[in-house]
Design a protein around this motif. Structure first.
Motif, mmCIF file in Angstrom:
data_model
loop_
_atom_site.group_PDB
_atom_site.id
_atom_site.type_symbol
_atom_site.label_atom_id
_atom_site.label_comp_id
_atom_site.label_asym_id
_atom_site.label_seq_id
_atom_site.Cartn_x
_atom_site.Cartn_y
_atom_site.Cartn_z
ATOM 1 N N LYS A 1 -3.258 17.434 18.788
ATOM 2 C CA LYS A 1 -4.216 16.490 18.214
ATOM 3 C C LYS A 1 -4.595 15.408 19.225
ATOM 4 O O LYS A 1 -5.756 15.035 19.341
ATOM 5 C CB LYS A 1 -3.650 15.846 16.948
ATOM 6 N N GLN A 2 -3.607 14.916 19.988
ATOM 7 C CA GLN A 2 -3.893 13.911 21.001
ATOM 8 C C GLN A 2 -4.762 14.484 22.106
ATOM 9 O O GLN A 2 -5.655 13.818 22.628
ATOM 10 C CB GLN A 2 -2.597 13.352 21.574
ATOM 11 N N ALA A 3 -4.524 15.715 22.491
ATOM 12 C CA ALA A 3 -5.334 16.353 23.537
ATOM 13 C C ALA A 3 -6.766 16.545 23.054
ATOM 14 O O ALA A 3 -7.706 16.382 23.839
ATOM 15 C CB ALA A 3 -4.720 17.691 23.935
ATOM 16 N N GLU A 4 -6.939 16.859 21.780
ATOM 17 C CA GLU A 4 -8.284 17.003 21.247
ATOM 18 C C GLU A 4 -9.009 15.657 21.211
ATOM 19 O O GLU A 4 -10.221 15.599 21.473
ATOM 20 C CB GLU A 4 -8.238 17.600 19.839
ATOM 21 N N LYS A 5 -8.289 14.576 20.915
ATOM 22 C CA LYS A 5 -8.914 13.264 20.915
ATOM 23 C C LYS A 5 -9.343 12.845 22.315
ATOM 24 O O LYS A 5 -10.380 12.226 22.499
ATOM 25 C CB LYS A 5 -7.949 12.217 20.339
ATOM 26 N N VAL A 6 -8.531 13.187 23.308
ATOM 27 C CA VAL A 6 -8.860 12.845 24.694
ATOM 28 C C VAL A 6 -10.073 13.631 25.144
ATOM 29 O O VAL A 6 -10.917 13.116 25.880
ATOM 30 C CB VAL A 6 -7.635 13.118 25.605
ATOM 31 N N MET A 7 -10.198 14.882 24.731
ATOM 32 C CA MET A 7 -11.314 15.724 25.146
ATOM 33 C C MET A 7 -12.641 15.283 24.541
ATOM 34 O O MET A 7 -13.685 15.553 25.102
ATOM 35 C CB MET A 7 -11.034 17.181 24.778
ATOM 36 N N LYS A 8 -12.592 14.602 23.396
ATOM 37 C CA LYS A 8 -13.837 14.194 22.726
ATOM 38 C C LYS A 8 -14.408 12.999 23.344
ATOM 39 O O LYS A 8 -14.529 12.332 24.073
ATOM 40 C CB LYS A 8 -13.590 13.908 21.250
#
Length: 131
Positions: A124-131
């Motif tokens: 979830k944190q990696a997805e937030k960083v990618m956005k």
């Protein structure tokens, strides 16, 4: 707990019903029932760590447990392999069952659940960083 008990008992009744009918064309139903039972069992195993770790309603606990089971297959395999290893050990050394059985199983399930939750939060944190 009652929802899991009801679903488990229903699966048991379906199994007993299919065992009463001895027909070759019911093999597909046996296979389907086996898959549903395994998925239910793993979801039930994950539901306890999810209920402890998150503050959710009963239906959300079951849905999150199912999703985490699907998303983290390595934790699921760790629970399955660890349970089989514990079964073999307790079969040959039955005295350990009363001393270590419940606590070792709880440690295995909660540890694998924690690893799955940690992996899920990292995703979830990696997805937030990618956005």
């Amino acid at each position: 707990g009652f929802i899991l008990l009801f679903i488990g008992y229903t699966l048991y009744l379906y199994d007993q019903l299919l065992q009463q009918w001895h027909a070759a064309n019911l093999t597909l139903l046996f296979a389907l029932l086996l898959v549903v039972t395994v998925v239910f069992g793993l979801t039930a195993i994950y539901s306890f760590p999810v209920a402890v770790h998150y503050d959710l309603s009963v239906l959300k606990v079951l849905s999150h447990a199912f999703l985490i089971m699907v998303i983290s297959p390595l934790s699921t395999l760790m629970i399955a392999a660890g349970s089989i290893i514990m079964y073999v050990i307790f079969t040959y050394l039955p005295g350990l069952l009363f001393v270590l059985g419940p606590s070792m199983l709880a440690l295995l399930i909660m540890g694998a659940g924690y690893l799955a939750f940690h992996h899920f939060s990292l995703r979830k944190q990696a997805e937030k960083v990618m956005k």
